[in-house]
Design an enzyme around this catalytic site. Structure first.
Site, short mmCIF file in Angstrom:
data_model
loop_
_atom_site.label_atom_id
_atom_site.label_comp_id
_atom_site.label_asym_id
_atom_site.label_seq_id
_atom_site.Cartn_x
_atom_site.Cartn_y
_atom_site.Cartn_z
N GLU A 85 -16.42 13.30 -23.68
CA GLU A 85 -15.49 12.18 -23.86
C GLU A 85 -14.96 12.28 -25.28
OE1 GLU A 85 -14.70 10.95 -21.29
OE2 GLU A 85 -16.41 11.26 -19.99
N CYS A 142 -11.90 4.88 -29.55
CA CYS A 142 -11.35 6.15 -29.06
C CYS A 142 -10.18 5.94 -28.09
CB CYS A 142 -12.42 6.99 -28.41
SG CYS A 142 -13.24 6.20 -27.00
#
Length: 471
Positions: free
Chosen positions: A219, A253
């Site tokens: 990720e 993020c």
């Protein structure tokens, strides 16, 4: 308190081997054991809520307790609750058709724990990005080693103690340490690694894992666009982009990293953004997260200064707020006239800086997105289902939220993952269970089989049957 001893690679390998031996003694934990571990994790969070929030705040310098509660603990607890409700069903054998040519065989998939999962956690959401993946790993029946960031020493010290208090050392263990220990960690022969962090470090993790042929879920990040279309609710779009950008000081993020908007609406955007910034943060820096490290603050200042040097205009959203290197508070800015080569438009920002990119046509906006690496998230603001469908079909992103920001990551049954440069694999809910299980295919044959009629010696019967099978 935070100076816990670092472990060498051989010591880490010994811990991994101990976990693997424990897993071998119980290779298929039944649901009661998995549920007990999930409830233990749930109890760990609920009984130590205040301490966990305080540890995150200590590491950041300032991080509003409400943001840690809302953005980290609430989704983790929701994920545990969801796994407790659905996990027994996820464990069931999954029937699969094998085709009439293999008659009378039957087939199914058996979800089997992978074994020992290594979870590598960044500093920006140390609870959500450790305990969230841990939920999926435990539901899938695995043992787990967690590596926390060296920039989260208070969280590490607390988690090291709590995991030791609530779990057996042959179930879950937690480590900290600096870059060298992180390298040693990801080079271990785990049964799977789940890494959350930057794209550059993700490449290193994948390289290290390749030496052991360890499967990885990555990720990563990238520049997640917010695309404003002409017919959207403009005020609502700006307010929701601003919230998604500024929560946690922009250190998210999946935060909007730049805004694509119709040319000529830049001034409107700045005016609305200022109004909403003042509404959200009337007493800045109260309720605003500081940059988590001195290097992160310095990076914000460098990117900001470089943009101005290259000719961009910076529009402070809180005119009386100033950057403070001592407290590490960096106020929010919107930028116009940003050159393509600036770091504002070439790097993931990870802070309260928001460049505006005007476009003339939707095709131009989509080309802008598609000319760059696939982002982890994409946000589109429109009242038109047709326009939203066009954006979805013509762009790639790890996940999408329409008419809001961040929320797709909070939905328990929607997988969270990247694509291309923003990552590979996905987890959350059933997808997390599946990602951390081997869905073993099994075929069972009956006492007779069609294949017997196709065995040697080959002849006319074989030719007739093959012709019939391939008709």
């Amino acid at each position: 308190m935070h100076d816990l001893p670092e472990l060498t690679r051989s010591e880490l390998a010994a811990r991994l081997n101990a976990l693997r031996l424990a897993q071998r003694s119980q290779p298929m934990p039944d649901w009661s054991m998995r549920a007990a571990r999930l409830m233990t994790l749930q109890r760990l969070i609920v009984e130590n809520r205040a301490a966990l929030i305080a540890a995150v705040n200590q590491d950041f310098g300032q991080r509003p307790a409400q943001e840690t509660e809302l953005l980290e603990l609430v989704p983790v607890l929701a994920g545990i609750e969801h796994a407790l409700k659905q996990g027994k069903r996820w464990m069931r054998l999954r029937r699969r058709a094998v085709g009439w040519r293999l008659w009378p065989a039957s087939g199914w998939q058996m979800p089997q724990p992978r074994g020992v999962i290594g979870i590598v956690v960044p500093w920006n959401y140390p609870l959500f990005l450790s305990l969230g993946p841990l939920t999926g790993a435990l539901a899938a029946g695995n043992r787990v080693m967690i590596k926390l960031s060296e920039s989260s020493p208070a969280v590490f010290a607390l988690m090291h103690k709590l995991i030791g208090d609530y779990f057996s050392p042959d179930e879950v263990v937690v480590y900290g340490g600096k870059v060298e220990e992180a390298r040693a960690f990801v080079s271990l022969p785990f049964d799977q690694i789940l890494f959350t962090g930057s794209t550059d470090v993700g490449r290193s993790v994948m390289t290290a894992a390749a030496g052991n042929l360890t499967p990885v879920v990555l990720e990563l990040g990238g520049k997640s666009p917010a695309l404003i279309l002409d017919e959207c609710d403009f005020e609502q779009a700006v307010s929701r982009i601003l919230y998604g950008k500024l929560v946690n000081g922009g250190q998210t993020c999946v935060a909007p990293d730049y805004v694509l908007l119709p040319a000529g609406r830049e001034t409107d955007f700045i005016a609305v953004a200022r109004r909403w910034a003042e509404r959200l943060y009337p007493a800045f820096p109260r309720d605003f997260a500081s940059m988590a490290t001195a290097s992160q603050f310095k990076r914000m200042q460098t990117i900001h200064d470089e943009a101005l040097t290259l000719g961009a205009l910076a529009h402070g959203l809180l005119p009386t707020a100033n950057a403070d290197a001592v407290t590490r508070f960096f106020p929010p800015f919107v930028y116009t006239g940003v050159p393509d080569e600036s770091r504002l438009l070439s790097e993931e920002l990870f802070g309260p800086l928001l460049p505006l990119v005007p476009y003339q046509t939707l095709d131009e906006a989509l080309d802008w997105i598609n000319d760059r690496p696939h982002p982890l998230a994409l946000y589109v603001f429109t009242r038109s289902r047709r326009a939203a469908r066009q954006v979805l079909q013509r762009t790639h992103a790890g996940g999408v939220t329409i008419n809001d920001t961040l929320l797709h990551i909070a939905a328990a049954e929607l997988p969270f993952g990247g694509v291309g440069a923003s990552g590979m694999g996905a987890y959350h809910g059933k997808d997390g269970f599946d990602a951390m299980s081997h869905l073993k295919p099994v075929l069972r044959q009956g006492p007779i089989r069609a294949l017997d009629w196709l065995a040697p010696p080959y002849g006319a019967q074989f030719d007739r049957l093959v012709k019939w099978l391939t008709r």
